[in-house]
Enzyme design. Structure first.
Site, PDB file in Angstrom:
ATOM      1  N   SER A  48      -2.188  36.784   9.418  1.00 26.81           N
ATOM      2  CA  SER A  48      -1.434  36.311   8.262  1.00 26.81           C
ATOM      3  C   SER A  48       0.049  36.505   8.459  1.00 26.81           C
ATOM      4  CB  SER A  48      -1.858  37.055   7.007  1.00 26.81           C
ATOM      5  OG  SER A  48      -1.049  36.616   5.933  1.00 26.81           O
ATOM      6  N   GLY A  77     -13.115  30.277   5.092  1.00 28.52           N
ATOM      7  CA  GLY A  77     -14.346  30.343   5.878  1.00 28.52           C
ATOM      8  C   GLY A  77     -15.289  29.195   5.546  1.00 28.52           C
ATOM      9  N   SER A  90     -16.705  31.247   0.881  1.00 31.74           N
ATOM     10  CA  SER A  90     -15.653  30.703   0.021  1.00 31.74           C
ATOM     11  C   SER A  90     -14.384  30.459   0.831  1.00 31.74           C
ATOM     12  CB  SER A  90     -15.351  31.636  -1.161  1.00 31.74           C
ATOM     13  OG  SER A  90     -14.601  32.750  -0.721  1.00 31.74           O
ATOM     14  N   GLY A  91     -13.412  29.824   0.202  1.00 31.88           N
ATOM     15  CA  GLY A  91     -12.077  29.660   0.766  1.00 31.88           C
ATOM     16  C   GLY A  91     -12.042  29.089   2.177  1.00 31.88           C
ATOM     17  N   GLY A 112     -17.498  35.766   6.051  1.00 27.94           N
ATOM     18  CA  GLY A 112     -16.894  35.313   4.794  1.00 27.94           C
ATOM     19  C   GLY A 112     -16.870  33.799   4.683  1.00 27.94           C
ATOM     20  N   ALA A 113     -17.976  33.153   5.079  1.00 31.13           N
ATOM     21  CA  ALA A 113     -18.032  31.690   5.035  1.00 31.13           C
ATOM     22  C   ALA A 113     -18.481  31.173   3.680  1.00 31.13           C
ATOM     23  CB  ALA A 113     -18.970  31.179   6.125  1.00 31.13           C
ATOM     24  N   TYR A 141      -3.458  45.650   2.417  1.00 34.25           N
ATOM     25  CA  TYR A 141      -3.907  44.343   2.929  1.00 34.25           C
ATOM     26  C   TYR A 141      -3.038  43.908   4.103  1.00 34.25           C
ATOM     27  CZ  TYR A 141      -4.338  39.250   3.213  1.00 34.25           C
ATOM     28  OH  TYR A 141      -4.498  37.961   3.671  1.00 34.25           O
TER      29      TYR A 141
HETATM   30  P1  NDP Z   1     -11.479  34.231  -0.068  1.00 31.86           P
HETATM   31  O1  NDP Z   1     -11.423  35.398  -0.964  1.00 31.86           O
HETATM   32  O2  NDP Z   1     -11.702  32.879  -0.645  1.00 31.86           O
HETATM   33  O3  NDP Z   1     -12.546  34.464   1.072  1.00 31.86           O
HETATM   34  C1  NDP Z   1     -12.805  35.721   1.614  1.00 31.86           C
HETATM   35  C2  NDP Z   1     -14.235  35.782   2.063  1.00 31.86           C
HETATM   36  O4  NDP Z   1     -14.499  37.097   2.545  1.00 31.86           O
HETATM   37  C3  NDP Z   1     -15.240  35.526   0.931  1.00 31.86           C
HETATM   38  O5  NDP Z   1     -16.231  34.664   1.427  1.00 31.86           O
HETATM   39  C4  NDP Z   1     -15.798  36.886   0.651  1.00 31.86           C
HETATM   40  O6  NDP Z   1     -17.133  36.869   0.194  1.00 31.86           O
HETATM   41  C5  NDP Z   1     -15.728  37.508   2.035  1.00 31.86           C
HETATM   42  N1  NDP Z   1     -15.843  38.965   1.986  1.00 31.86           N
HETATM   43  C6  NDP Z   1     -15.110  39.850   1.257  1.00 31.86           C
HETATM   44  N2  NDP Z   1     -15.548  41.091   1.447  1.00 31.86           N
HETATM   45  C7  NDP Z   1     -16.592  41.017   2.303  1.00 31.86           C
HETATM   46  C8  NDP Z   1     -17.477  41.967   2.855  1.00 31.86           C
HETATM   47  N3  NDP Z   1     -17.409  43.255   2.551  1.00 31.86           N
HETATM   48  N4  NDP Z   1     -18.439  41.541   3.707  1.00 31.86           N
HETATM   49  C9  NDP Z   1     -18.546  40.242   4.010  1.00 31.86           C
HETATM   50  N5  NDP Z   1     -17.746  39.286   3.506  1.00 31.86           N
HETATM   51  C10 NDP Z   1     -16.777  39.671   2.661  1.00 31.86           C
HETATM   52  O7  NDP Z   1     -10.077  34.270   0.730  1.00 31.86           O
HETATM   53  P2  NDP Z   1      -9.446  33.291   1.857  1.00 31.86           P
HETATM   54  O8  NDP Z   1     -10.360  32.221   2.203  1.00 31.86           O
HETATM   55  O9  NDP Z   1      -8.081  32.981   1.398  1.00 31.86           O
HETATM   56  O10 NDP Z   1      -9.295  34.310   3.061  1.00 31.86           O
HETATM   57  C11 NDP Z   1      -9.880  34.095   4.308  1.00 31.86           C
HETATM   58  C12 NDP Z   1      -8.981  34.632   5.416  1.00 31.86           C
HETATM   59  O11 NDP Z   1      -7.741  33.951   5.416  1.00 31.86           O
HETATM   60  C13 NDP Z   1      -8.646  36.126   5.256  1.00 31.86           C
HETATM   61  O12 NDP Z   1      -8.703  36.720   6.535  1.00 31.86           O
HETATM   62  C14 NDP Z   1      -7.214  36.101   4.760  1.00 31.86           C
HETATM   63  O13 NDP Z   1      -6.523  37.265   5.121  1.00 31.86           O
HETATM   64  C15 NDP Z   1      -6.694  34.887   5.483  1.00 31.86           C
HETATM   65  N6  NDP Z   1      -5.490  34.293   4.942  1.00 31.86           N
HETATM   66  C16 NDP Z   1      -5.478  33.701   3.711  1.00 31.86           C
HETATM   67  C17 NDP Z   1      -4.320  33.124   3.239  1.00 31.86           C
HETATM   68  C18 NDP Z   1      -4.252  32.491   1.905  1.00 31.86           C
HETATM   69  O14 NDP Z   1      -3.169  32.025   1.547  1.00 31.86           O
HETATM   70  N7  NDP Z   1      -5.328  32.417   1.140  1.00 31.86           N
HETATM   71  C19 NDP Z   1      -3.108  33.116   4.043  1.00 31.86           C
HETATM   72  C20 NDP Z   1      -3.250  33.751   5.317  1.00 31.86           C
HETATM   73  C21 NDP Z   1      -4.402  34.300   5.742  1.00 31.86           C
HETATM   74  P3  NDP Z   1     -17.530  36.365  -1.301  1.00 31.86           P
HETATM   75  O15 NDP Z   1     -17.606  34.868  -1.197  1.00 31.86           O
HETATM   76  O16 NDP Z   1     -18.849  37.012  -1.510  1.00 31.86           O
HETATM   77  O17 NDP Z   1     -16.460  36.841  -2.233  1.00 31.86           O
END
Ligand code: NDP
Length: 315
Positions: free
Chosen positions: A142, A15, A12-13, A9-10, A190
């Site tokens: 989380s 990653g 977006s966000g 998941g690199a 989740y």
């Molecule tokens: P994002 O939605 O921005 O990123 C999630 C990533 O996961 C995206 O790159 C997405 O791909 C990818 N993804 C989703 N489904 C799949 C799949 N089936 N196969 C491969 N990749 C997949 O969220 P965050 O950056 O916020 O989340 C990242 C981590 O941080 C997660 O583990 C989340 O639980 C954790 N987290 C986040 C917090 C927050 O406040 N945001 C707080 C605590 C933990 P695509 O780019 O294609 O959508």
């Protein structure tokens, strides 16, 4: 040599921000393991990761077949594996009905937990072979799965119960799509998946740290209220959540800062301890945090591990 790190998941966000922080250091080659190949490539360029410091590889965690293919393709690339970051996640807080992975598991637990469980188990063999001085497996956790915190006490709370739904395969047909066997609730699914992530990290530590020297860690990077994770939420929530976190709970952290935190867990010698759940205080100093009773229950960790092994057909 450069370290080689796979980040799921690199694209977006968190990653992407982590890939950016490590890519800029020049000391890492990042394998961006993403479901959307073109998006990953586009985002890597957009944040300016030098071309020679990353490779995009296709991985859809919602398909165990894809996970196995990814592990094969990575192996055939001949690149050593030094660090694995299980970061990708999906979150369906407003869903009324469950959706399912290719193998028919409820989507949040299927992707966030089972996909990563299989991936990390398969790649453990590659990590064992690496001669890197600090090999690590990091599974992003989380606060929301931790009922010993304020955030973790907002209903619906995480609760794996007696694991009857998980044991039955979470298919929503003859068994509940929820781990505890209850009614479908997207937000809870989740949180439950994140508890599984944290339990898995600890079970890995107990089973493999001594034998392999690999560091197993989890973390809560802070509330990154601006990421795509909240894309399924209602518009009013998406508008108010970032300022709420910034000014009221003060738990807000920018994507850049959160990426630097996860990058520390990947590469910093002072964060090499195994079995730890890292958090950061308001001055951005890291500390070893406590997990909730359920998220640190060794019996439950063992059961989740054994049931998951059956579901992904490792046992
Ligand atoms: P994002 O939605 O921005 O990123 C999630 C990533 O996961 C995206 O790159 C997405 O791909 C990818 N993804 C989703 N489904 C799949 C799949 N089936 N196969 C491969 N990749 C997949 O969220 P965050 O950056 O916020 O989340 C990242 C981590 O941080 C997660 O583990 C989340 O639980 C954790 N987290 C986040 C917090 C927050 O406040 N945001 C707080 C605590 C933990 P695509 O780019 O294609 O959508």
């Amino acid at each position: 040599r450069k370290g080689n790190v796979i980040i799921t998941g690199a694209s977006s966000g968190l990653g992407l921000a982590t890939a950016k922080a490590l890519g800029e250091s020049g000391e890492w080659h990042i394998i961006m393991a993403c479901r959307d190949f073109l998006k990953a490539e586009r985002m890597a360029r957009a944040v300016g990761i030098p071309k020679e410091n990353y490779t995009v590889m296709h991985l859809d965690l919602a398909s165990l077949e894809s996970v196995r293919q990814f592990a094969d393709t990575f192996r055939r690339s001949g690149r050593p594996l030094d660090v694995l970051v299980c970061n990708a996640a999906v979150y369906f807080p407003t869903a009324k009905v469950p959706t399912f992975t290719a193998e028919g598991f409820e989507m949040s637990v299927g992707t966030n937990h089972l996909g990563h469980f299989l991936l990390s188990r398969l790649l453990l063999e590659d990590l064992k072979k690496s001669d890197f001085d600090s090999k690590r497996v990091i599974i992003v956790g989380s606060i929301t799965g931790n009922t010993n915190t304020l955030a973790g006490n907002i209903p619906p709370k995480a609760n794996l119960g007696d694991l009857r739904g998980l044991a039955g395969g979470l298919n929503g047909v003859n068994i509940s799509p929820m781990i505890d066997g209850g009614e479908f609730d997207g937000a809870k699914a989740y949180k439950d998946s994140k508890v599984c992530n944290m339990l898995t990290m600890q079970e890995f530590h107990r089973r493999y740290h001594e034998e392999t020297g690999i560091t197993f860690a989890s973390l809560y990077p802070g509330c990154i209220a601006t990421t795509g994770l909240f894309r399924e939420h209602i518009p009013l929530f998406r508008l108010l959540f970032p300022p709420f976190q910034k000014y009221i709970t003060k738990g807000f952290v920018s994507e850049d800062e959160a990426g630097k935190r996860l990058a520390q867990v990947v590469s910093n010698p002072s964060l090499a301890k195994s079995g730890v759940y890292w958090s950061w205080n308001n001055n951005s100093a890291s500390f070893e945090n406590q997990l909730s009773e359920e998220a640190s229950d060794p019996e439950k960790a063992k059961k989740v591990w054994e049931i998951s092994e059956k579901l992904v057909e490792l046992a």
